[in-house]
Design a protein around this motif. Sequence first.
Motif, PDB file in Angstrom:
ATOM      1  N   GLU A   1       0.833  -1.194   0.000  1.00  0.00           N
ATOM      2  CA  GLU A   1       0.000   0.000   0.000  1.00  0.00           C
ATOM      3  C   GLU A   1       0.873   1.251   0.000  1.00  0.00           C
ATOM      4  N   ILE A   2       0.402   2.300  -0.626  1.00  0.00           N
ATOM      5  CA  ILE A   2       1.062   3.600  -0.503  1.00  0.00           C
ATOM      6  C   ILE A   2       0.079   4.503   0.226  1.00  0.00           C
ATOM      7  N   VAL A   3       0.457   4.898   1.402  1.00  0.00           N
ATOM      8  CA  VAL A   3      -0.461   5.689   2.209  1.00  0.00           C
ATOM      9  C   VAL A   3       0.093   7.087   2.411  1.00  0.00           C
ATOM     10  N   GLY A   4      -0.753   8.060   2.212  1.00  0.00           N
ATOM     11  CA  GLY A   4      -0.351   9.459   2.380  1.00  0.00           C
ATOM     12  C   GLY A   4      -0.777   9.954   3.742  1.00  0.00           C
ATOM     13  N   PHE A   5       0.095  10.723   4.323  1.00  0.00           N
ATOM     14  CA  PHE A   5      -0.148  11.264   5.647  1.00  0.00           C
ATOM     15  C   PHE A   5      -0.282  12.765   5.446  1.00  0.00           C
ATOM     16  N   LEU A   6      -1.513  13.254   5.561  1.00  0.00           N
ATOM     17  CA  LEU A   6      -1.758  14.649   5.234  1.00  0.00           C
ATOM     18  C   LEU A   6      -2.080  15.444   6.481  1.00  0.00           C
ATOM     19  N   GLY A   7      -1.642  16.672   6.498  1.00  0.00           N
ATOM     20  CA  GLY A   7      -1.997  17.506   7.634  1.00  0.00           C
ATOM     21  C   GLY A   7      -1.240  18.808   7.577  1.00  0.00           C
ATOM     22  N   PRO A   8      -1.784  19.829   8.243  1.00  0.00           N
ATOM     23  CA  PRO A   8      -1.082  21.111   8.262  1.00  0.00           C
ATOM     24  C   PRO A   8       0.190  21.010   9.111  1.00  0.00           C
ATOM     25  N   ASN A   9       1.004  22.060   9.072  1.00  0.00           N
ATOM     26  CA  ASN A   9       2.224  22.061   9.875  1.00  0.00           C
ATOM     27  C   ASN A   9       1.884  21.917  11.347  1.00  0.00           C
ATOM     28  N   GLY A  10       2.668  21.118  12.036  1.00  0.00           N
ATOM     29  CA  GLY A  10       2.457  20.957  13.474  1.00  0.00           C
ATOM     30  C   GLY A  10       1.313  20.028  13.822  1.00  0.00           C
ATOM     31  N   ALA A  11       0.867  19.254  12.833  1.00  0.00           N
ATOM     32  CA  ALA A  11      -0.267  18.367  13.090  1.00  0.00           C
ATOM     33  C   ALA A  11       0.156  17.097  13.811  1.00  0.00           C
ATOM     34  N   GLY A  12       1.454  16.787  13.746  1.00  0.00           N
ATOM     35  CA  GLY A  12       1.938  15.561  14.392  1.00  0.00           C
ATOM     36  C   GLY A  12       2.461  14.534  13.399  1.00  0.00           C
TER      37      GLY A  12
ATOM     38  N   ARG B   1       7.907  10.583  -7.752  1.00  0.00           N
ATOM     39  CA  ARG B   1       6.577   9.975  -7.599  1.00  0.00           C
ATOM     40  C   ARG B   1       6.506   8.637  -8.307  1.00  0.00           C
ATOM     41  N   ASN B   2       7.099   8.585  -9.507  1.00  0.00           N
ATOM     42  CA  ASN B   2       7.109   7.313 -10.223  1.00  0.00           C
ATOM     43  C   ASN B   2       7.878   6.263  -9.453  1.00  0.00           C
ATOM     44  N   LEU B   3       8.984   6.716  -8.872  1.00  0.00           N
ATOM     45  CA  LEU B   3       9.817   5.806  -8.088  1.00  0.00           C
ATOM     46  C   LEU B   3       9.044   5.267  -6.889  1.00  0.00           C
ATOM     47  N   ILE B   4       8.321   6.162  -6.228  1.00  0.00           N
ATOM     48  CA  ILE B   4       7.547   5.749  -5.057  1.00  0.00           C
ATOM     49  C   ILE B   4       6.464   4.746  -5.473  1.00  0.00           C
ATOM     50  N   ARG B   5       5.809   5.051  -6.591  1.00  0.00           N
ATOM     51  CA  ARG B   5       4.765   4.131  -7.076  1.00  0.00           C
ATOM     52  C   ARG B   5       5.356   2.762  -7.395  1.00  0.00           C
ATOM     53  N   GLN B   6       6.539   2.791  -7.999  1.00  0.00           N
ATOM     54  CA  GLN B   6       7.219   1.555  -8.373  1.00  0.00           C
ATOM     55  C   GLN B   6       7.590   0.747  -7.124  1.00  0.00           C
ATOM     56  N   ILE B   7       8.139   1.433  -6.126  1.00  0.00           N
ATOM     57  CA  ILE B   7       8.506   0.764  -4.869  1.00  0.00           C
ATOM     58  C   ILE B   7       7.247   0.252  -4.174  1.00  0.00           C
TER      59      ILE B   7
ATOM     60  N   LYS C   1       4.680  -0.984  -5.294  1.00  0.00           N
ATOM     61  CA  LYS C   1       4.077  -2.206  -5.824  1.00  0.00           C
ATOM     62  C   LYS C   1       4.413  -3.409  -4.961  1.00  0.00           C
ATOM     63  N   GLN C   2       5.668  -3.446  -4.488  1.00  0.00           N
ATOM     64  CA  GLN C   2       6.070  -4.598  -3.667  1.00  0.00           C
ATOM     65  C   GLN C   2       6.178  -4.268  -2.192  1.00  0.00           C
ATOM     66  N   HIS C   3       6.494  -3.026  -1.905  1.00  0.00           N
ATOM     67  CA  HIS C   3       6.754  -2.665  -0.514  1.00  0.00           C
ATOM     68  C   HIS C   3       5.649  -1.753   0.014  1.00  0.00           C
ATOM     69  N   THR C   4       5.820  -1.399   1.260  1.00  0.00           N
ATOM     70  CA  THR C   4       4.838  -0.554   1.918  1.00  0.00           C
ATOM     71  C   THR C   4       5.414   0.852   2.023  1.00  0.00           C
ATOM     72  N   VAL C   5       4.631   1.828   1.645  1.00  0.00           N
ATOM     73  CA  VAL C   5       5.146   3.188   1.703  1.00  0.00           C
ATOM     74  C   VAL C   5       4.205   4.054   2.530  1.00  0.00           C
ATOM     75  N   LEU C   6       4.781   4.801   3.439  1.00  0.00           N
ATOM     76  CA  LEU C   6       4.020   5.808   4.163  1.00  0.00           C
ATOM     77  C   LEU C   6       4.716   7.130   3.914  1.00  0.00           C
ATOM     78  N   LEU C   7       4.019   8.072   3.314  1.00  0.00           N
ATOM     79  CA  LEU C   7       4.674   9.340   3.048  1.00  0.00           C
ATOM     80  C   LEU C   7       3.824  10.480   3.560  1.00  0.00           C
ATOM     81  N   SER C   8       4.478  11.499   4.048  1.00  0.00           N
ATOM     82  CA  SER C   8       3.729  12.657   4.490  1.00  0.00           C
ATOM     83  C   SER C   8       3.874  13.725   3.428  1.00  0.00           C
ATOM     84  N   THR C   9       2.859  14.495   3.274  1.00  0.00           N
ATOM     85  CA  THR C   9       2.907  15.553   2.276  1.00  0.00           C
ATOM     86  C   THR C   9       1.865  16.601   2.632  1.00  0.00           C
ATOM     87  N   HIS C  10       2.085  17.803   2.136  1.00  0.00           N
ATOM     88  CA  HIS C  10       0.996  18.763   2.240  1.00  0.00           C
ATOM     89  C   HIS C  10       0.547  19.168   0.847  1.00  0.00           C
TER      90      HIS C  10
END
Lengths: 245, 317
Positions: free
Chosen positions: B28-39, B170-176, B178-187
Amino acid sequence: MSNIWTIARREYKLFFFSPIAYVFLFVTLLLLGLFFYLDLFFAVTTQQFVPGAQRTIQLYIFPMLFLGIPVLTMRTIADENRSGTLELLLTAPIHDWELVIGKWLGSLLFFLTSTLVTLVYPLILNFQLDPGIDWGVVISAYTGLILLISTMCAVGVSVSSFFSNPVAAMFASLGMMIIFWIIGSPAQVTGGTFTQVLGYLGFPDHFYDSFMRGIIRAQDVIFYVSMTIFALALGSTSVETRRWR
Amino acid sequence: MIHVSNLTKEYGNRRAVNEISFKVEKGEIVGFLGPNGAGKTTTMRILTGYLPPSSGKVEIGGYDIMEHSIQARRLIGYMPETVPLHQDMTVYEYLKFMADLRKIKNAKQRVNEVLAQLHLEERASGYISKLSKGLKQRVGLAQAILHQPEVLILDEPTIGLDPAQIIEVRNLIRQIGKQHTVLLSTHILPEAQQVCNRVLIINKGNIIAEDTTEHLQARLAGSQRVILRVRGEISPLLPLIEHTPGVLRISRQNDDTLEFETPHAEDARPQVARAAIEAGFELLELHAVSLSLEEIFLQLTHEDAPVPMTTSEPAEQ
């Protein structure tokens, strides 16, 4: 174990990346050479004394312990902490103590390199004097010196782990070294259990009275080794508790 | 792969993360969204074992991050937000150093592979201190993927990159992913929309929404906005469709355009289309506009902001 070596190797290389190490080596060794030359010069012209093999160590010990080690170990962990690189090291699969021991080993290897260079003076002296010098004393004195350096490096690295400002770490470890240098002095004047204990903790007392005179005593070796281990354990605990702060 | 339950982190009196729980499955590729200082950063630092939690549990690949820290950390590749790298090493030296700490077999070969993958070969012998922000970012990513980690945790991975590099990363993350688990934070919300299968929206230490990007949009917008355009003047059509069942609010946007709202459950579009055509209008356009993730994000993270789709009362002041 391999993690310790990986970190130590990087640390060792890092000393030669900064100009401070070169300046320290250059100035220390230049002054040592100058004093050595003057010693020989006076010995030859006045014909009154024979320079001892320990003379180099006596001159070398002060700039190294009170300048070299505090200044060059100050950044070992404090700098990693300040620049944030500690975060990547502490999230890599290595133990906190492996990091601290690696840092200590790297620093120790650097100062051993510098100490190795000073061996040229006993060698020269050996050729100049007839029938040569007492190598037993040289070996004993250098053994003591290495143990002393090891302890001081452990103190420097340990102190560095408490700070994120290298300059603060430098002053703190300089203070520690001065304290351990003079802590034993009262015991030479008065008795009492407390002063005796302080007397036992003094760094120079385990060095000048034994190693410098050509005597290697188990109790002195144990003293420096255990002080090194204690300082490194303290440093590891400090890195570990850093996570909780 | 990532299993977080009731995770809390307190800094003194301030609660940075408040009893959050979530799971991220393998692949799974999961995005962690939140404003600054959200944790976000605090959570990621706990997940990687850098900070201990005040309470709660984190498991990475079945290993507790506190009890079996080393085993858990072996599974993780991590790039912190500030990309802290040893400035005094060359790119190659640094990656080799990290590879050695990770005990990678054939470390040299692997470092060269990663250098090639991230187009860093030409900079391999350059000092990190001399690199631009974007290149440092790539080196940071390179050290995170060196050991082909099961779990990749990236804190703001595309910040400071130029558009071409962003697409590459982004392509690299999508590629990774496919087999691995990705958790990324972004705003950057479109990023989450493009890259992630799922997003977690965090604000003030709480997870306030968790869903796939599509569902989140649909769920939060209980009704959809529909744009209707005809040839000529649209005003006569207004009273006709005003009473069509399912049409909620209606407003004239232009001479030829109007907008109305209709719930997902009771889509009024077919009736509206029929009404318009039966009344002799030439229908040009009829389409739903969903709330962008951006709007949802603002709705969720700003308490005071009026929530246009769920309340009809205008904000006071």
